[in-house]
Structures are given as structure tokens and as C-alpha cells.
Design a protein around this motif. Structure first.
Motif, PDB file in Angstrom:
ATOM      1  N   ARG A  35      13.679  -5.362   0.741  1.00 35.86           N
ATOM      2  CA  ARG A  35      12.777  -6.056   0.071  1.00 35.86           C
ATOM      3  C   ARG A  35      12.795  -5.548  -1.635  1.00 35.86           C
ATOM      4  O   ARG A  35      12.916  -4.674  -1.832  1.00 35.86           O
ATOM      5  CB  ARG A  35      11.272  -5.508   0.492  1.00 35.86           C
ATOM      6  CG  ARG A  35       9.821  -6.185  -0.337  1.00 35.86           C
ATOM      7  CD  ARG A  35       8.615  -6.067   0.488  1.00 35.86           C
ATOM      8  NE  ARG A  35       8.621  -4.354   0.817  1.00 35.86           N
ATOM      9  CZ  ARG A  35       7.714  -3.874   0.345  1.00 35.86           C
ATOM     10  NH1 ARG A  35       6.783  -4.348  -0.239  1.00 35.86           N
ATOM     11  NH2 ARG A  35       7.590  -2.689   0.601  1.00 35.86           N
ATOM     12  N   TYR A  37      10.244  -6.918  -5.049  1.00 34.01           N
ATOM     13  CA  TYR A  37       9.130  -7.673  -5.644  1.00 34.01           C
ATOM     14  C   TYR A  37       9.125  -7.049  -6.962  1.00 34.01           C
ATOM     15  O   TYR A  37       9.854  -6.121  -7.666  1.00 34.01           O
ATOM     16  CB  TYR A  37       7.823  -7.481  -4.930  1.00 34.01           C
ATOM     17  CG  TYR A  37       7.342  -6.259  -4.663  1.00 34.01           C
ATOM     18  CD1 TYR A  37       7.616  -5.073  -3.732  1.00 34.01           C
ATOM     19  CD2 TYR A  37       6.584  -5.499  -5.801  1.00 34.01           C
ATOM     20  CE1 TYR A  37       7.359  -3.765  -3.709  1.00 34.01           C
ATOM     21  CE2 TYR A  37       6.070  -4.144  -5.847  1.00 34.01           C
ATOM     22  CZ  TYR A  37       6.397  -3.420  -4.766  1.00 34.01           C
ATOM     23  OH  TYR A  37       5.961  -2.156  -4.594  1.00 34.01           O
ATOM     24  N   ARG A  48      -2.355  -0.268 -11.966  1.00 33.37           N
ATOM     25  CA  ARG A  48      -2.390  -0.650 -10.711  1.00 33.37           C
ATOM     26  C   ARG A  48      -1.762   0.702  -9.894  1.00 33.37           C
ATOM     27  O   ARG A  48      -1.429   1.503 -10.238  1.00 33.37           O
ATOM     28  CB  ARG A  48      -1.089  -1.767 -10.339  1.00 33.37           C
ATOM     29  CG  ARG A  48      -1.476  -3.077 -11.442  1.00 33.37           C
ATOM     30  CD  ARG A  48      -0.752  -4.318 -11.076  1.00 33.37           C
ATOM     31  NE  ARG A  48      -0.966  -4.164  -9.313  1.00 33.37           N
ATOM     32  CZ  ARG A  48      -0.730  -5.825  -9.116  1.00 33.37           C
ATOM     33  NH1 ARG A  48      -0.626  -6.832  -9.744  1.00 33.37           N
ATOM     34  NH2 ARG A  48      -1.093  -5.782  -7.519  1.00 33.37           N
ATOM     35  N   GLY A  49      -1.273   0.488  -8.355  1.00 36.61           N
ATOM     36  CA  GLY A  49      -0.803   1.328  -7.593  1.00 36.61           C
ATOM     37  C   GLY A  49      -2.020   2.090  -6.637  1.00 36.61           C
ATOM     38  O   GLY A  49      -2.748   1.494  -6.038  1.00 36.61           O
ATOM     39  N   HIS A  51      -1.917   4.431  -4.619  1.00 34.88           N
ATOM     40  CA  HIS A  51      -1.555   4.805  -3.098  1.00 34.88           C
ATOM     41  C   HIS A  51      -0.024   5.637  -3.236  1.00 34.88           C
ATOM     42  O   HIS A  51       0.518   5.620  -4.014  1.00 34.88           O
ATOM     43  CB  HIS A  51      -1.375   3.404  -2.530  1.00 34.88           C
ATOM     44  CG  HIS A  51      -0.231   2.555  -2.977  1.00 34.88           C
ATOM     45  ND1 HIS A  51      -0.479   1.321  -3.737  1.00 34.88           N
ATOM     46  CD2 HIS A  51       1.190   2.392  -2.955  1.00 34.88           C
ATOM     47  CE1 HIS A  51       0.836   0.904  -3.829  1.00 34.88           C
ATOM     48  NE2 HIS A  51       1.814   1.592  -3.506  1.00 34.88           N
ATOM     49  N   MET A  99       0.225   3.064 -11.932  1.00 33.60           N
ATOM     50  CA  MET A  99       0.942   2.566 -13.092  1.00 33.60           C
ATOM     51  C   MET A  99      -0.134   2.074 -14.086  1.00 33.60           C
ATOM     52  O   MET A  99      -1.012   1.551 -13.865  1.00 33.60           O
ATOM     53  CB  MET A  99       1.598   1.382 -12.602  1.00 33.60           C
ATOM     54  CG  MET A  99       2.659   1.677 -11.724  1.00 33.60           C
ATOM     55  SD  MET A  99       3.286   0.271 -10.660  1.00 33.60           S
ATOM     56  CE  MET A  99       2.066   0.357  -9.168  1.00 33.60           C
ATOM     57  N   TYR A 116       7.287  -5.352   3.945  1.00 36.67           N
ATOM     58  CA  TYR A 116       5.859  -5.068   3.473  1.00 36.67           C
ATOM     59  C   TYR A 116       5.226  -4.578   4.888  1.00 36.67           C
ATOM     60  O   TYR A 116       5.023  -5.386   5.844  1.00 36.67           O
ATOM     61  CB  TYR A 116       5.251  -6.418   2.899  1.00 36.67           C
ATOM     62  CG  TYR A 116       3.667  -5.849   2.533  1.00 36.67           C
ATOM     63  CD1 TYR A 116       3.429  -5.029   1.542  1.00 36.67           C
ATOM     64  CD2 TYR A 116       2.826  -6.634   3.394  1.00 36.67           C
ATOM     65  CE1 TYR A 116       2.076  -5.033   1.122  1.00 36.67           C
ATOM     66  CE2 TYR A 116       1.498  -6.438   2.933  1.00 36.67           C
ATOM     67  CZ  TYR A 116       0.922  -5.491   2.018  1.00 36.67           C
ATOM     68  OH  TYR A 116      -0.364  -5.232   1.998  1.00 36.67           O
ATOM     69  N   TYR A 121       0.729   2.167   3.989  1.00 37.09           N
ATOM     70  CA  TYR A 121       0.083   2.801   2.803  1.00 37.09           C
ATOM     71  C   TYR A 121      -0.847   3.793   3.231  1.00 37.09           C
ATOM     72  O   TYR A 121      -1.550   3.829   4.040  1.00 37.09           O
ATOM     73  CB  TYR A 121      -0.608   1.494   2.217  1.00 37.09           C
ATOM     74  CG  TYR A 121       0.138   0.491   1.382  1.00 37.09           C
ATOM     75  CD1 TYR A 121      -0.219   0.393   0.028  1.00 37.09           C
ATOM     76  CD2 TYR A 121       1.062  -0.248   2.002  1.00 37.09           C
ATOM     77  CE1 TYR A 121       0.512  -0.723  -0.690  1.00 37.09           C
ATOM     78  CE2 TYR A 121       1.595  -1.081   1.322  1.00 37.09           C
ATOM     79  CZ  TYR A 121       1.473  -1.369  -0.139  1.00 37.09           C
ATOM     80  OH  TYR A 121       2.044  -2.366  -0.917  1.00 37.09           O
ATOM     81  N   ARG A 123      -4.031   4.760   1.065  1.00 33.27           N
ATOM     82  CA  ARG A 123      -4.914   4.575  -0.216  1.00 33.27           C
ATOM     83  C   ARG A 123      -6.324   5.334  -0.123  1.00 33.27           C
ATOM     84  O   ARG A 123      -6.725   5.913   0.930  1.00 33.27           O
ATOM     85  CB  ARG A 123      -5.559   2.949  -0.185  1.00 33.27           C
ATOM     86  CG  ARG A 123      -4.475   2.071  -0.126  1.00 33.27           C
ATOM     87  CD  ARG A 123      -4.953   0.756  -0.055  1.00 33.27           C
ATOM     88  NE  ARG A 123      -3.844  -0.327   0.200  1.00 33.27           N
ATOM     89  CZ  ARG A 123      -3.095  -0.859  -0.731  1.00 33.27           C
ATOM     90  NH1 ARG A 123      -3.112  -0.663  -2.007  1.00 33.27           N
ATOM     91  NH2 ARG A 123      -2.275  -1.878  -0.150  1.00 33.27           N
TER      92      ARG A 123
END
Ligand code: TYD
Length: 125
Positions: A35, A37, A48-49, A51, A99, A116, A121, A123
Motif C-alpha cells: 500500500r 498513500y 495528524r496520526g 495512533h 505528525m 488498510y 490501529y 488509538r
């Protein structure tokens, strides 16, 4: 460099025309990419992020602009700024990432070894 911050130099071929950087298996890439992205157009002041992943391995390359990563394994917390397209940051499982400080022109490419999966994850609740 701390144990958390794993930077890799991405082999780059430069000549009078410019530069070409290569991430390939056996070179800068320690895993098969399943993957890709990229984050772009990040709004000013946005972080962001926030996790970690249970199994995922990733190679992050800031191909344009800059971004600051904060990584943590629960014991220590380290920060590193990515600001060049010939440098990658490897992030493995169980590593918290944030980030921050995206430049307006930042394009952050992420190569990952799995598709994905929200179930991978961890979180904050
Ligand atoms: P998100 O996980 O919130 O990004 P981050 O935590 O890194 O800031 O992802 C944003 C959205 O994009 C969310 O709806 C999930 C989706 N997404 C995919 O569909 N596929 C992917 O490979 C990724 C990374 C995110």
C-alpha cells in the motif's frame, strides 16, 4: 540517533537533469510494499496520526516540504523532522506516532507492508 528514530538514506541518482530516488526491496525498503498513500494539502496548525499499529511496517518519505514526527514506545518519546526526499523514516509495530508542523507544501509519502485495516490501529479512546 535513538532506537526509536530509524532513518534510512534513499539511494539517489543525480545528474545535470536532476535527481531520482529509489526505494526498493533489498535497498532502502526492508519489506514488500502492499500500500502507498500520501498526505498533502494539510491545513495550517493541523497535527495528524495519534495512533500506533499492531503489525504494520511503514516507510515515510517527505518528498516535498517538511513535517515533524514524534515517536514513542511508551517509555521514551523522540522527535525528528523529515525535510528531504532522499531520507526515509521507518516505523514498525507498537510505535506511537504523531505528525506536527506540516509545511504548507508538504507531501508525505507512506509505503506500507499491508493493506488498510482499521483493526490494526491502536488509538486513544
Ligand atoms: P486517518 O487514519 O485518520 O489518518 P491519520 O491518523 O494518519 O491522520 O485516515 C484518514 C481517513 O483515511 C480515514 O477515514 C481512514 C482513511 N484511510 C484509508 O481509507 N486508507 C488508508 O490507507 C489510510 C491510511 C486511511
Amino acid at each position: 540517533m535513538s532506537g526509536l528514530i530509524r532513518l534510512v538514506d534513499i539511494p539517489t541518482h543525480g545528474d545535470q537533469r536532476g535527481s531520482l530516488s529509489v526505494a526498493e526491496l533489498g535497498g532502502a525498503l526492508p519489506f514488500v510494499v502492499r500500500r502507498a498513500y500520501w498526505l498533502h494539502g494539510t491545513q495550517p496548525g493541523v497535527s495528524r496520526g495519534f495512533h500506533s499499529h499492531k503489525k504494520l511496517n511503514q516507510l515515510c518519505v517527505c518528498v516535498k516540504g517538511s513535517v515533524r514526527f514524534v515517536l514513542s514506545d511508551g517509555k521514551s518519546r523522540e522527535s525528528v523532522t523529515l525535510d528531504r526526499p532522499d531520507r526515509g523514516l521507518l516505523i514498525g509495530p507498537d510505535t506511537w506516532r504523531e505528525m506536527h508542523d506540516f509545511s504548507p507544501d508538504c507531501v508525505l509519502l507512506v509505503l506500507a507492508d499491508a493493506e488498510y485495516d482499521e483493526g490494526d490501529y491502536r488509538r486513544l479512546q
